[in-house]
Design a protein around this motif. Structure first.
Motif, PDB file in Angstrom:
ATOM      1  N   VAL A  69     -26.362  59.955 -78.233  1.00  0.00           N
ATOM      2  CA  VAL A  69     -26.430  61.365 -78.619  1.00  0.00           C
ATOM      3  C   VAL A  69     -25.033  61.940 -78.798  1.00  0.00           C
ATOM      4  O   VAL A  69     -24.759  62.663 -79.770  1.00  0.00           O
ATOM      5  N   ALA A  70     -24.139  61.631 -77.873  1.00  0.00           N
ATOM      6  CA  ALA A  70     -22.763  62.144 -77.975  1.00  0.00           C
ATOM      7  C   ALA A  70     -22.084  61.675 -79.253  1.00  0.00           C
ATOM      8  O   ALA A  70     -21.404  62.464 -79.937  1.00  0.00           O
ATOM      9  N   LEU A  71     -22.262  60.405 -79.598  1.00  0.00           N
ATOM     10  CA  LEU A  71     -21.630  59.883 -80.809  1.00  0.00           C
ATOM     11  C   LEU A  71     -22.215  60.512 -82.069  1.00  0.00           C
ATOM     12  O   LEU A  71     -21.475  60.905 -82.980  1.00  0.00           O
ATOM     13  N   VAL A  72     -23.543  60.621 -82.132  1.00  0.00           N
ATOM     14  CA  VAL A  72     -24.171  61.230 -83.310  1.00  0.00           C
ATOM     15  C   VAL A  72     -23.749  62.688 -83.441  1.00  0.00           C
ATOM     16  O   VAL A  72     -23.433  63.166 -84.536  1.00  0.00           O
ATOM     17  N   LEU A  73     -23.730  63.400 -82.326  1.00  0.00           N
ATOM     18  CA  LEU A  73     -23.382  64.818 -82.349  1.00  0.00           C
ATOM     19  C   LEU A  73     -21.936  65.048 -82.763  1.00  0.00           C
ATOM     20  O   LEU A  73     -21.637  65.924 -83.586  1.00  0.00           O
ATOM     21  N   ALA A  74     -21.031  64.252 -82.209  1.00  0.00           N
ATOM     22  CA  ALA A  74     -19.601  64.475 -82.449  1.00  0.00           C
ATOM     23  C   ALA A  74     -19.089  63.834 -83.728  1.00  0.00           C
ATOM     24  O   ALA A  74     -17.999  64.185 -84.192  1.00  0.00           O
ATOM     25  N   TRP A  75     -19.836  62.904 -84.301  1.00  0.00           N
ATOM     26  CA  TRP A  75     -19.361  62.117 -85.439  1.00  0.00           C
ATOM     27  C   TRP A  75     -18.775  62.957 -86.569  1.00  0.00           C
ATOM     28  O   TRP A  75     -17.675  62.642 -87.068  1.00  0.00           O
ATOM     29  N   PRO A  76     -19.438  64.041 -87.008  1.00  0.00           N
ATOM     30  CA  PRO A  76     -18.866  64.819 -88.123  1.00  0.00           C
ATOM     31  C   PRO A  76     -17.541  65.487 -87.788  1.00  0.00           C
ATOM     32  O   PRO A  76     -16.768  65.828 -88.693  1.00  0.00           O
ATOM     33  N   ARG A  77     -17.277  65.695 -86.508  1.00  0.00           N
ATOM     34  CA  ARG A  77     -16.064  66.401 -86.091  1.00  0.00           C
ATOM     35  C   ARG A  77     -14.894  65.473 -85.801  1.00  0.00           C
ATOM     36  O   ARG A  77     -13.784  65.941 -85.546  1.00  0.00           O
ATOM     37  N   LEU A  78     -15.137  64.177 -85.797  1.00  0.00           N
ATOM     38  CA  LEU A  78     -14.098  63.224 -85.403  1.00  0.00           C
ATOM     39  C   LEU A  78     -13.410  62.597 -86.606  1.00  0.00           C
ATOM     40  O   LEU A  78     -14.050  62.311 -87.624  1.00  0.00           O
ATOM     41  N   ALA A  79     -12.108  62.371 -86.466  1.00  0.00           N
ATOM     42  CA  ALA A  79     -11.357  61.598 -87.454  1.00  0.00           C
ATOM     43  C   ALA A  79     -11.700  60.114 -87.270  1.00  0.00           C
ATOM     44  O   ALA A  79     -12.262  59.727 -86.237  1.00  0.00           O
ATOM     45  N   PRO A  80     -11.400  59.266 -88.250  1.00  0.00           N
ATOM     46  CA  PRO A  80     -11.728  57.832 -88.117  1.00  0.00           C
ATOM     47  C   PRO A  80     -11.225  57.202 -86.827  1.00  0.00           C
ATOM     48  O   PRO A  80     -11.954  56.435 -86.186  1.00  0.00           O
TER      49      PRO A  80
END
Length: 230
Positions: free
Chosen positions: A152-163
Motif C-alpha cells: 500500500v505504501a509503495l502504490v500510494l507514494a509511487w506518483p510522488r517519488l523520483a526514480p
C-alpha cells in the motif's frame, strides 16, 4: 471498473493483474499443499523451521529483540503507521484515496483469519514457539500484514517519488517484509509455507484493492504526481 481504472496506463493495469494472479496462485498452491499434506512441502517446512528456530532457551533480551523486529506485521503497528497518512488524506478531502488505503490496511486481518480457519493448520510444535499460541498457522498474519503495509505504501507514494526514491523505497520495503517473515521462523510460530502464503496474500490483497478502487497511479483514487514526475 472501467471508470475506476480511467487514467491508469494499460501497461500498469496488465502488470497489476498479472501480479495479483501470480500471488493468488502461490497462495492457493501453498494452501492446497498444506491441506493435502504434500510431502516435499511439509518436509521442507519442518526442516526450515528446525534450522531457523532460535530455541526454547533463548534469553529475555533475545525474545524482546525478536518481538520488536516482528512488530511491523501487527495490526497496531499498521494503524499507527497509517494514522498520520489517513488524517492527512482526510484533511485534504482525498476521500477516494483514504477509502482504498483504509480498506486495504484494515481488512487484511479478518481475511487472513478466515483463511486460517479454512486451512486449519496447527502451529509448529515448539515449546517456546507455536505451542504458546492458541491460533492457527496458515497463512501468517504478520507476513500478510507487513506485505500489505509495504505494498500500500509503495502504490500510494509511487506518483510522488523520483526514480531513485522508488528504487530505494522498494528495496527498503522488501527488506522489511523479509525481516518480519524471518522473525516468525526465528520465534518458531510459523512454517515457511505460512510466511510465503502470508506474503502472497498481502501483495494480492493490496494490489487487488488498489486496482478495484482506483488507487493505482493515474487512477481517480491515486495521489497526483509532483510536477515533472509520472
Amino acid at each position: 471498473m472501467e471508470l475506476l481504472a480511467a487514467g491508469v496506463p494499460p501497461r500498469t493495469r496488465r502488470r497489476t493483474l498479472a501480479a495479483v494472479a501470480a500471488a493468488v496462485a502461490v497462495l492457493v498452491a501453498l494452501g492446497a499443499g498444506v491441506l493435502v499434506d504434500v510431502d516435499p512441502q511439509i518436509r521442507l517446512d519442518g526442516a526450515v523451521s528446525r534450522a531457523l528456530y532460535a530455541g526454547d532457551d533463548r534469553s529475555g533480551a533475545q525474545d524482546a529483540a525478536l518481538e520488536v523486529l516482528t512488530s511491523p506485521g501487527t495490526v497496531w503497528f499498521r494503524v499507527l503507521a497509517y494514522l498520520p497518512v489517513l488524517l492527512w488524506l482526510g484533511l485534504g478531502r482525498r476521500w477516494r484515496t483514504l477509502t482504498w488505503v483504509l480498506v486495504a490496511v484494515v481488512l487484511v486481518s479478518p481475511l487472513t483469519t478466515g483463511l486460517k480457519e479454512l486451512v486449519g493448520r496447527a502451529r509448529p510444535a515448539f515449546e517456546g514457539g507455536g505451542l504458546e499460541y492458541g491460533s492457527l498457522s496458515f497463512p501468517s498474519g504478520h507476513s500478510s500484514g507487513v506485505a500489505t503495509l509495504v505494498t500500500v505504501a509503495l502504490v500510494l507514494a509511487w506518483p510522488r517519488l523520483a526514480p531513485l526514491g522508488r528504487r530505494a523505497a522498494t528495496a527498503a520495503g522488501i527488506a522489511l517484509v523479509a525481516l518480519v517473515g524471518t522473525t516468525r521462523l526465528w520465534l518458531g510460530v510459523h512454517f515457511l509455507s505460512d510466511v510465503l502464503g502470508g506474503w502472497a496474500l498481502g501483495i494480492a490483497w493490496a494490489l487487488g484493492i488498489a486496482l478495484l478502487l482506483g488507487g493505482l497511479p493515474g487512477g481517480p483514487a491515486a495521489l497526483t504526481p509532483r510536477e515533472g514526475r509520472s
